[in-house]
Design a protein around this motif. Structure first.
Motif, PDB file in Angstrom:
ATOM      1  N   UNK A 146     -50.376  19.162  43.201  1.00  0.00           N
ATOM      2  CA  UNK A 146     -49.891  19.543  42.529  1.00  0.00           C
ATOM      3  C   UNK A 146     -48.115  19.191  41.956  1.00  0.00           C
ATOM      4  N   UNK A 147     -48.377  17.781  42.576  1.00  0.00           N
ATOM      5  CA  UNK A 147     -46.878  16.605  42.680  1.00  0.00           C
ATOM      6  C   UNK A 147     -46.733  15.771  41.774  1.00  0.00           C
ATOM      7  N   UNK A 148     -45.631  14.929  40.636  1.00  0.00           N
ATOM      8  CA  UNK A 148     -45.694  13.573  39.837  1.00  0.00           C
ATOM      9  C   UNK A 148     -45.088  12.831  41.175  1.00  0.00           C
ATOM     10  N   UNK A 149     -45.559  11.825  40.854  1.00  0.00           N
ATOM     11  CA  UNK A 149     -44.499  10.845  41.852  1.00  0.00           C
ATOM     12  C   UNK A 149     -45.139   9.699  40.861  1.00  0.00           C
ATOM     13  N   UNK A 150     -44.215   8.286  41.045  1.00  0.00           N
ATOM     14  CA  UNK A 150     -44.295   7.575  40.515  1.00  0.00           C
ATOM     15  C   UNK A 150     -44.314   6.206  41.393  1.00  0.00           C
ATOM     16  N   UNK A 151     -45.692   5.166  40.718  1.00  0.00           N
ATOM     17  CA  UNK A 151     -45.773   3.720  41.386  1.00  0.00           C
ATOM     18  C   UNK A 151     -44.917   2.497  40.503  1.00  0.00           C
ATOM     19  N   UNK A 152     -44.477   1.259  41.098  1.00  0.00           N
ATOM     20  CA  UNK A 152     -44.244   0.544  40.216  1.00  0.00           C
ATOM     21  C   UNK A 152     -44.408  -1.125  40.428  1.00  0.00           C
ATOM     22  N   UNK A 153     -45.160  -2.011  40.219  1.00  0.00           N
ATOM     23  CA  UNK A 153     -45.882  -3.080  40.133  1.00  0.00           C
ATOM     24  C   UNK A 153     -44.868  -3.724  39.563  1.00  0.00           C
ATOM     25  N   UNK A 154     -43.400  -4.416  40.556  1.00  0.00           N
ATOM     26  CA  UNK A 154     -42.411  -5.328  39.522  1.00  0.00           C
ATOM     27  C   UNK A 154     -43.272  -6.531  40.326  1.00  0.00           C
ATOM     28  N   UNK A 155     -43.024  -7.378  39.143  1.00  0.00           N
ATOM     29  CA  UNK A 155     -43.253  -8.747  39.000  1.00  0.00           C
ATOM     30  C   UNK A 155     -44.947  -8.945  39.736  1.00  0.00           C
ATOM     31  N   UNK A 156     -46.212  -8.656  38.979  1.00  0.00           N
ATOM     32  CA  UNK A 156     -47.106  -8.843  38.939  1.00  0.00           C
ATOM     33  C   UNK A 156     -47.403  -9.775  38.226  1.00  0.00           C
ATOM     34  N   UNK A 157     -46.614 -10.465  37.434  1.00  0.00           N
ATOM     35  CA  UNK A 157     -47.143 -11.617  37.156  1.00  0.00           C
ATOM     36  C   UNK A 157     -46.328 -13.215  38.314  1.00  0.00           C
ATOM     37  N   UNK A 158     -45.824 -12.882  39.053  1.00  0.00           N
ATOM     38  CA  UNK A 158     -45.889 -13.877  39.566  1.00  0.00           C
ATOM     39  C   UNK A 158     -47.263 -13.525  41.072  1.00  0.00           C
ATOM     40  N   UNK A 159     -48.344 -13.185  41.283  1.00  0.00           N
ATOM     41  CA  UNK A 159     -48.999 -13.175  41.783  1.00  0.00           C
ATOM     42  C   UNK A 159     -49.855 -13.986  42.240  1.00  0.00           C
ATOM     43  N   UNK A 160     -50.588 -14.953  41.521  1.00  0.00           N
ATOM     44  CA  UNK A 160     -50.878 -16.306  40.466  1.00  0.00           C
ATOM     45  C   UNK A 160     -50.392 -17.049  41.490  1.00  0.00           C
ATOM     46  N   UNK A 161     -49.086 -17.375  42.468  1.00  0.00           N
ATOM     47  CA  UNK A 161     -48.630 -18.385  42.564  1.00  0.00           C
ATOM     48  C   UNK A 161     -47.615 -17.828  44.383  1.00  0.00           C
TER      49      UNK A 161
END
Length: 288
Positions: A146-161
């Motif tokens: 019964x609880x809302x929260x948030x996850x944000x993945x910042x810069x996923x475009x960097x994972x290949x390098x």
């Protein structure tokens, strides 16, 4: 939603318009008389989102009353509204709906030594359809207990390098609790699932995954037990309005965001959402 605002004055005006809308004074457009003759199953309004018509029923509208948990219909309406509003944002982003994370996490452990394995066909289809690693922000609503929260993945475009100096960051934002949610680990594993050549456990996998930071900063907190949903929506809106605020802060390992905004802004969102839905209803009536 990958276009770019090239003029800083345009972004400034957008910020001011949002501030005026969510902090306006005076009597709300919305009145309970608007729904007194409607049944809970009646459609209150239909929003023309980028994905097509989206219906909000009277029973959904009622979850915007004080001391009530707002439901996933209202949450997903506003996520679609923000996606359309910020279509010309200065950052590329993808906002998942509220159904994404339960499907993502189904059957998966939080053990980093065990690679992510999707349950069913939804996630593999999404992987083929969307180039998620091309975005600068992946925004993931989290619901549980019964609880809302948030996850944000910042810069996923960097994972290949990925390296010690160049890596994605998973930021978890919670307006009520102060601990890190297991969702951050699931998302960490999901990032590597998106890279085809890293689907198996390997030394390289274990070493590189350690570079991804998971951060739970202090943020403006809700004053009661029911406003988690509106705070989560306000976090998303503030992020899209001024992404550089978060980007500047995550450079510091022990940063906090308590001064991000006045909590009253988020508390006012119930009224603002009622007004917004009423406006959409009125515009729909005029166009018939």
């Amino acid at each position: 939603n990958t276009a770019i605002i090239r003029n800083e004055s345009t972004l400034y005006k957008l910020k001011k318009d949002l501030e005026a809308f969510y902090n306006k004074k005076g009597t709300s457009q919305f009145s309970e008389t608007d729904i007194s003759n409607l049944n809970d199953d009646d459609i209150f309004c239909t929003y023309n989102s980028l994905k097509g018509p989206y219906d909000v029923h009277v029973r959904d509208l009622k979850t915007l009353n004080d001391n009530v948990y707002i439901n996933d219909i209202i949450i997903n309406f506003y996520l679609q509204y923000l996606t359309k509003l910020f279509e010309k944002s200065q950052r590329s982003f993808y906002i998942f709906n509220t159904y994404f994370f339960p499907i993502l996490s189904m059957g998966n452990s939080i053990d980093l030594n065990v690679p992510y394995v999707p349950s069913g066909t939804t996630i593999p289809k999404m992987k083929r359809k969307l180039n998620l690693l091309s975005y600068q922000y992946l925004i993931v609503p989290i619901f549980g207990g019964n609880h809302w929260s948030l996850s944000v993945i910042v810069y996923p475009d960097r994972i290949r390098n990925i390296s010690n100096e160049n890596y994605p960051v998973i930021v978890y934002l919670d307006s009520y609790y102060t601990f890190m949610h297991p969702c951050a680990t699931i998302l960490q594993k999901f990032l590597y699932y998106l890279v085809d050549e890293m689907q198996t456990v390997s030394i390289e996998y274990k070493e590189k995954i350690s570079y991804i930071r998971k951060i739970r900063p202090e943020v403006p907190m809700q004053p009661n037990g029911t406003d988690c949903g509106v705070f989560m929506l306000h976090y998303i809106e503030k992020l899209l309005t001024n992404p550089s605020y978060l980007e500047d802060h995550i450079k510091d390992m022990n940063f906090n965001m308590k001064d991000w905004f006045n909590p009253v802004e988020a508390c006012n969102k119930r009224k603002a959402l009622k007004d917004l839905l009423t406006k959409i209803r009125m515009e729909g009536s005029q166009n018939r």
